[in-house]
Enzyme design. Structure first.
Site, short mmCIF file in Angstrom:
data_model
loop_
_atom_site.label_atom_id
_atom_site.label_comp_id
_atom_site.label_asym_id
_atom_site.label_seq_id
_atom_site.Cartn_x
_atom_site.Cartn_y
_atom_site.Cartn_z
CG ASP A 193 -2.62 0.27 0.62
OD1 ASP A 193 -2.63 1.88 0.64
OD2 ASP A 193 -2.99 0.18 1.17
CG HIS A 268 -4.30 2.04 -2.52
ND1 HIS A 268 -3.77 2.57 -0.90
CD2 HIS A 268 -6.07 1.88 -2.94
CE1 HIS A 268 -5.23 3.72 -0.89
NE2 HIS A 268 -6.28 2.79 -1.42
CD GLU A 333 -9.65 3.98 -1.23
OE1 GLU A 333 -11.01 4.28 -0.69
OE2 GLU A 333 -8.68 3.19 -1.14
#
Ligand code: TNX
Length: 768
Positions: A193, A268, A333
């Site tokens: 991440d 990410h 995302e």
């Protein structure tokens, strides 16, 4: 009479209408209890034929498990004809088709025990059940019963984010033990991440030399750590070497847990890009962020072939370490603003005939999927990978509610359900005032237990695509393993039952009773589990006739002894014991606890009740509030309880892009001198104070006269979580009071929601 009820119960049991349960979590498919017990002693042998390595592995594990319960190390010997006094464990030949690959049958008799399964996985689960039965007795006694058991779903998972906070190897082993204890079989390891790259990749050493370390900002709140970082700052982080990974995967395999690695892309990944900025669109070096990143704009460049070569190299090493069929590639995302500006990304879109950046993401994912498929692996990703088109061969993890999962299953994808509504164990599990800081939300033990992974919308055929579910543990607010333990235990017990036990057998009362033994097992294992289920909640029941509040106290624990006070003092075992709901006539604070075996089970929870003129009066709202923030319904704004700083606490009414216009009918003309309106601001959740509150009064409910306006003075940019009362002090006499709270029509500039209306949260309109 007694005989008759015994007779009826026996009838129901024989008709299968009154399911029996054993003291096991997750509850077995079928249990038939018998008289008597089997006692394990020093003479007890386990009769089990070992013909290969897998069987040997199983026998060693089984030996340890039985020893940890009974304190006796049973001798494993080849089966003889002498069965009395012994435990006979056998692999079925021929197979028992009913119990499948993971099921088992267990027959506990007075003088012997039979455990059968088709595979060593089934035998392993059978031994786990034996362990549980032993730990809920004196450690050596097994109550006689016949058990047939097998799981409802094939994917029974728990995820762990080791990027936001690195978790040491020892804790990962423990985590796998906890999965096995619950007959869960998938460990989804979120290794990548923004805040840290956690897996050694030999070809790209900088991924861990640079990407695994960030500036140490642990003393600051996660959300306030996004200031620029100087080079050579103290470093915080860690990573797993390939040797460590191999050992973990092997350890998990023996415990029938598959480890599925997640290598995030295209977003990410700031940790990877800090090490190799050349795979971003801008090529610009940005440090590994020490805290919150939002929106995720600094992502892999989809225009450069080098990015794909890099990712294929990484995935090749990953596949060498993880034998799992599934490889998780993230996909969530991604904000595509860099792609919009990047010449190479735009060129890729033209060359490939892609109409927008969503299709470019789809291209990205499909290209990686092809690579994985070529290597005999199967792609799984977060539900965003559906956007822009996806081959039906990919599997979807539905996290933004169940809707994406429904759409995916209907389109022929396999789906693992993991909706934030029930499966986010980074959310609170009790009242936030008594809990360590969490991401937000509120998912109690009971809420997890209520979860049904197969949505009603699906046909029987579509439903087959729901291969299971998992909980996600994002660790922004979990700095260490102990804290992770607190967040998963006991919620994973509830989830294990959702995933293993038959849908029809679900019974919250029975489960919460069995949790009593489960907590004792956790004590035995030294688990740092949450006792939030013992928190006592005070619920008001309003009587509009006489304007009183009747308070009932409840918990999610089984058969609790609740003690309470109404004078603000801390309750003890000497306080009043709760037996039935009680009436409150004046403003007071109710504090309550559960006490069991002389011990207080959790901190006391206090609820302040404000008795004022509007309590239990009829409220008419011009605009409806959001269905998600309904609070307690009709009387929520005048129920005598004020909302806390947690907008999910069940007290707030939320309005999205609408004002609150509430007319309160006081029943008769009354004098008052103060109207106060409680409001909340949580800038990060797009919730803002109203610009102002206006109060109007009327005698007939039609002709209103303005009494006054109170302006909000706090900036919408103030990021602190806060509440305030907007108070109008003015004497008046009227039957109807209309309160208008004007919502912020547009989130402030520079806010993620700029241009969109803000949310308005209101609770308790107090008239005095
Ligand atoms: C969303 S769920 C995320 C994570 C956060 C989590 C916090 C998902 C695919 N992405 O990056 O940690 O919310 O609850």
């Amino acid at each position: 009479m007694k005989r008759l009820s015994i007779f009826i119960a026996a009838m129901l049991i024989s008709l299968g209408m009154f399911a029996q349960t054993a003291d096991i979590v997750p509850s077995p498919v079928s249990v038939v209890k018998k008289d008597g017990v089997f006692k394990i002693s020093d003479n007890t042998k386990v009769l089990f034929k070992i013909t290969n390595e897998t069987e040997k592995e199983f026998s060693e594990l089984a030996k340890d498990i039985l020893k940890s319960a009974a304190g006796i190390t049973p001798e494993f010997v080849a089966p003889t004809t002498q069965k009395e006094g012994n435990i006979l464990i056998q692999l079925n030949n021929p197979l028992d088709t009913k119990i499948g690959n993971e099921g088992y049958t267990l027959s506990i008799q007075n003088d012997r025990v039979f455990l059968n399964a088709n595979t060593t996985a089934g035998l392993f689960y059978g031994v786990q059940s034996i362990w549980q039965l032993l730990t809920s007795t004196d450690g050596t006694t097994l109550p006689c019963m016949d058990v047939t058991d097998y799981p409802r779903f094939g994917w029974r998972g728990l995820h762990l984010d080791v990027s936001r906070h690195f978790m040491p190897v020892e804790f990962i082993y423990k985590y796998i033990d906890y999965l096995a204890l619950h007959k869960m079989n998938v460990f989804h390891w979120h290794l990548v991440d923004d805040q840290g790259w956690r897996i050694e990749i030999k070809k790209y050493p900088k991924l861990t030399e640079v990407g695994a370390w960030r500036a140490d900002r642990e003393d600051l709140d996660w959300k306030s750590r996004n200031e620029p970082v100087k080079e050579n700052e103290p470093k915080y982080g860690g990573f797993y070497t390939q040797e460590e990974v191999k050992d973990i995967v092997e350890y998990a395999r023996k415990k029938h847990v598959t480890v599925i690695p997640e290598i995030e892309m295209p977003a990410h990944v700031m940790s990877a890009l800090a090490a190799y900025p050349e795979y971003s669109c801008t090529g610009e070096y940005k440090p590994v962020p020490p805290g919150k990143v939002w929106p995720n704009t600094h992502i892999f460049c989809a225009g450069k072939d080098e990015t794909f070569n890099f990712l294929e190299d990484v995935l090749t090493e990953v596949m060498g370490l993880f034998p799992s069929t599934y490889i998780h590639i993230g996909g969530d995302e991604a904000t595509k603003t860099e792609w919009e500006k990047c010449e190479l990304c735009q060129k890729r879109m033209t060359d490939e005939g892609l109409k927008d950046e969503h299709e470019l993401q789809a291209y990205f994912i499909k290209r990686i999927e092809k690579f994985l498929n070529k290597n005999g692996r199967h792609l799984i990703g977060w539900d965003e990978i559906l956007e822009g088109g996806l081959d039906p061969t990919a599997t979807i993890m539905s996290w933004r509610g169940s809707k994406p999962g429904i759409e995916a299953a209907q389109a022929g994808h396999d789906v693992v359900m993991s909706p934030a509504s029930h499966c986010y164990f980074d959310y609170y599990q009790g009242n936030p005032s008594l809990e360590p800081q969490a991401f937000g939300g509120n998912i109690t033990l009971k809420k997890v237990y209520s979860y049904e992974p197969v949505p009603e919308e699906l046909s029987a055929d579509e439903a087959k695509h729901i291969i299971g579910a998992q909980a996600n543990i994002w660790t922004e607010y979990m700095p260490n393993g102990r804290h992770v333990e607190y967040m998963i235990m006991p919620r994973m017990s509830a989830l294990s039952e959702v995933l293993w036990s038959p849908k029809d057998a679900k019974d919250w009362g029975d489960f919460s009773k069995r949790m009593e033994s489960q907590y004792k097992r956790f004590d035995k294992l030294g688990v740092n589990y949450a006792t939030s289920a013992f928190q006592v909640t005070a619920k008001p029941e309003l009587n509009p006739e006489n304007k009183t509040i009747k308070v009932s106290l409840s918990t999610e624990a089984w058969n609790p002894d609740i003690y309470y006070t109404t004078d603000g003092s801390e309750p003890t075992a000497q306080s009043k014991k709760y037996t039935e709901p009680f009436i409150i006539c004046k403003s007071q604070s109710v504090k309550a606890v559960v006490i069991k075996d002389g011990k207080q089970k959790s901190q006391s929870l206090g609820t302040d009740f404000f008795i004022h003129k509007a309590v239990a009066c009829k409220v008419d709202q011009k605009y409806p509030n959001s269905k998600s923030y309904e609070s307690t319904g009709e009387y929520a704004l005048v129920n005598g309880i004020k909302g806390s700083k947690d907008h999910h606490d069940g007290n707030w009414k939320g309005f999205n892009g609408k004002d609150l216009v509430a007319t309160i009918d006081l029943g008769e003309s009354q004098s008052f001198s103060k109207v106060s309106t409680g409001v909340l601001q949580n800038n990060g959740a797009w919730i803002f104070y109203p610009t102002h509150v206006t109060v109007e009064v009327s005698e007939d409910g039609e002709n209103f006269k303005k009494l006054g306006t109170v302006k909000n003075k706090v900036s919408a940019n103030d990021g602190d979580l806060q509440i305030q009362d907007l108070v109008l002090n003015k004497k008046a006499k009227a039957r109807y009071v209309r309160v208008t709270a004007a919502h912020l029509t547009s989130c402030p500039k520079n806010h993620a929601g700029a241009g969109y209306p803000g949310w308005l949260f209101v609770d308790e309109i107090i008239i005095e």
